[in-house]
Design a protein around this motif. Structure first.
Motif, PDB file in Angstrom:
ATOM      1  N   GLU A  29      32.746  17.822 -27.263  1.00 31.63           N
ATOM      2  CA  GLU A  29      31.457  17.061 -27.012  1.00 31.63           C
ATOM      3  C   GLU A  29      31.177  16.365 -28.430  1.00 31.63           C
ATOM      4  OE1 GLU A  29      26.765  18.369 -26.029  1.00 31.63           O
ATOM      5  OE2 GLU A  29      28.494  19.974 -26.082  1.00 31.63           O
ATOM      6  N   GLY A  30      30.654  15.060 -28.011  1.00 29.08           N
ATOM      7  CA  GLY A  30      29.950  14.136 -29.187  1.00 29.08           C
ATOM      8  C   GLY A  30      31.110  13.463 -29.744  1.00 29.08           C
ATOM      9  N   GLU A  35      29.903  14.378 -23.270  1.00 24.78           N
ATOM     10  CA  GLU A  35      28.957  15.072 -23.125  1.00 24.78           C
ATOM     11  C   GLU A  35      29.339  16.538 -22.855  1.00 24.78           C
ATOM     12  OE1 GLU A  35      25.813  13.355 -20.589  1.00 24.78           O
ATOM     13  OE2 GLU A  35      26.165  11.306 -21.449  1.00 24.78           O
ATOM     14  N   LYS A  36      28.498  17.522 -22.743  1.00 21.76           N
ATOM     15  CA  LYS A  36      28.529  18.866 -22.481  1.00 21.76           C
ATOM     16  C   LYS A  36      29.172  18.797 -21.247  1.00 21.76           C
ATOM     17  CE  LYS A  36      26.616  23.355 -21.888  1.00 21.76           C
ATOM     18  NZ  LYS A  36      25.555  24.262 -22.028  1.00 21.76           N
ATOM     19  N   ASN A  37      28.760  17.966 -19.866  1.00 26.31           N
ATOM     20  CA  ASN A  37      29.303  18.029 -18.551  1.00 26.31           C
ATOM     21  C   ASN A  37      29.463  16.216 -18.378  1.00 26.31           C
ATOM     22  OD1 ASN A  37      29.850  18.301 -16.134  1.00 26.31           O
ATOM     23  ND2 ASN A  37      27.873  18.453 -15.337  1.00 26.31           N
ATOM     24  N   ASN A  38      30.805  16.066 -18.314  1.00 23.15           N
ATOM     25  CA  ASN A  38      31.443  14.569 -18.044  1.00 23.15           C
ATOM     26  C   ASN A  38      31.785  14.652 -16.605  1.00 23.15           C
ATOM     27  OD1 ASN A  38      31.337  13.844 -20.935  1.00 23.15           O
ATOM     28  ND2 ASN A  38      32.688  15.311 -21.111  1.00 23.15           N
ATOM     29  N   ASN A  40      27.144  10.484 -14.724  1.00 24.12           N
ATOM     30  CA  ASN A  40      26.161  10.675 -15.974  1.00 24.12           C
ATOM     31  C   ASN A  40      25.623   9.263 -16.416  1.00 24.12           C
ATOM     32  OD1 ASN A  40      26.654  13.200 -16.017  1.00 24.12           O
ATOM     33  ND2 ASN A  40      27.786  13.239 -18.132  1.00 24.12           N
ATOM     34  N   LYS A  41      26.254   8.192 -16.624  1.00 25.92           N
ATOM     35  CA  LYS A  41      25.749   6.781 -16.848  1.00 25.92           C
ATOM     36  C   LYS A  41      25.769   5.793 -15.730  1.00 25.92           C
ATOM     37  CE  LYS A  41      27.932   7.125 -21.490  1.00 25.92           C
ATOM     38  NZ  LYS A  41      28.973   6.176 -22.517  1.00 25.92           N
TER      39      LYS A  41
END
Length: 232
Positions: A127-128, A171-174, A153-154
Motif C-alpha cells: 500500500e502507498g 491502495e488497501k483494495n485495488n 476505485n478511480k
C-alpha cells in the motif's frame, strides 16, 4: 519475483500446484536430455486466446496472472487456470475470486468462449507505493472485439488494445475489471463520484480535470472550484 517457467534454476525455488497428493515432482535441470513441461499442453486455435498480465511494483514482478477464453475451458477450475504461490513477505499478485474452489482465488482465469465477458480481480500490492499492470495485445487475435480495463476505485477506463500498461498508486483494495466484447466504452457507466488528479500539474497553461458522476443520479448540477497555489 514469481514467473511461470519449466526450469528450476540454481539457488531458486519452485511452486507446483496439485489437486491431490503426489509421490514425486519432475523438473528439468542442466544436462537433462528429456524434460516434462509443467505448462499446460492445450493448444490455442481459432477463437481461443490468452492475455498474460504482469504486476510490477519496484523491483518485484509477478507474471502469473492473466485472462483468456478457450473452447475447452469453463468458469470453474481447469488446466488453463493458474494459482498464486504461497505468500512470502508483502503480497504481489492478482486474485480472481472463485469461492467454489478450495483455493478460493485464481491468478489466471481462462473461461469458455463467449461474445461478452467481465472479469473482476484485485491487485494485491504494498500500500502507498506505485504499481503497474502490463500486457501485450499485439499478438492477440480477437477481431471485432474490444478489451477494456477499469480501475474501479478511480473509475478510469483503459483501452487494452491501444495501451500496454496502467500505473496506479496502490491502495488497501485495488479493484479492477476487464471487459471483453463490442461497444464496451459507451456501455460502461460511472458508479460513483470521483475527481481525478490534474494532468499536467502544476501547469502554466491548460490542464485536464476529469470527474465522474454515478449514472443513477440522472441529470445533476455540478459545482467545481479550482484553487491556485496562492489559495485564490
Amino acid at each position: 519475483t514469481y514467473t511461470n517457467a519449466n526450469e528450476l534454476l540454481s539457488l531458486g525455488g519452485a511452486f507446483v500446484f496439485a489437486n491431490e497428493a503426489v509421490n514425486n515432482v519432475k523438473f528439468s535441470f542442466q544436462g537433462q536430455t528429456n524434460t516434462v513441461n509443467r505448462i499446460s499442453s492445450v493448444s490455442f486455435s481459432d477463437g481461443d486466446w490468452l492475455l498474460p498480465i504482469t504486476l510490477k511494483q519496484g523491483q518485484r514482478v509477478n507474471d502469473i496472472g492473466g485472462v483468456g477464453m478457450h473452447k475447452q475451458s469453463n468458469t470453474l477450475f481447469d488446466e488453463l487456470d493458474d494459482f498464486n504461490p504461497p505468500g512470502i513477505g508483502s503480497p504481489l499478485h492478482l486474485s480472481f475470486q472463485h469461492p467454489e474452489h478450495f483455493m478460493q482465488v485464481f491468478a489466471r482465469d481462462v473461461v469458455s468462449t463467449a461474445n461478452t465477458y467481465t472479469w473482476e480481480f484485485t491487485a494485491h500490492t504494498q500500500e502507498g507505493v506505485t504499481a503497474e499492470l502490463t500486457w501485450n495485445t499485439s499478438l492477440l487475435a480477437i477481431p471485432g472485439k474490444q478489451l477494456f480495463l477499469l480501475d474501479v476505485n478511480k473509475q478510469e477506463l483503459v483501452n487494452m488494445t491501444q495501451e500496454n500498461n496502467y500505473t496506479f498508486l496502490a491502495e488497501k483494495n485495488n479493484s479492477f475489471r476487464i471487459y471483453y466484447g463490442t461497444d464496451i466504452e459507451k456501455n460502461i457507466l460511472p458508479e460513483k463520484i470521483f475527481l481525478s488528479a490534474l494532468t499536467p500539474n502544476p501547469t502554466h497553461g491548460c490542464t485536464r480535470i476529469q470527474f465522474t458522476l454515478p449514472d443513477k443520479l440522472g441529470q445533476a448540477h455540478v459545482s467545481l472550484e479550482v484553487i491556485d497555489m496562492m489559495w485564490r
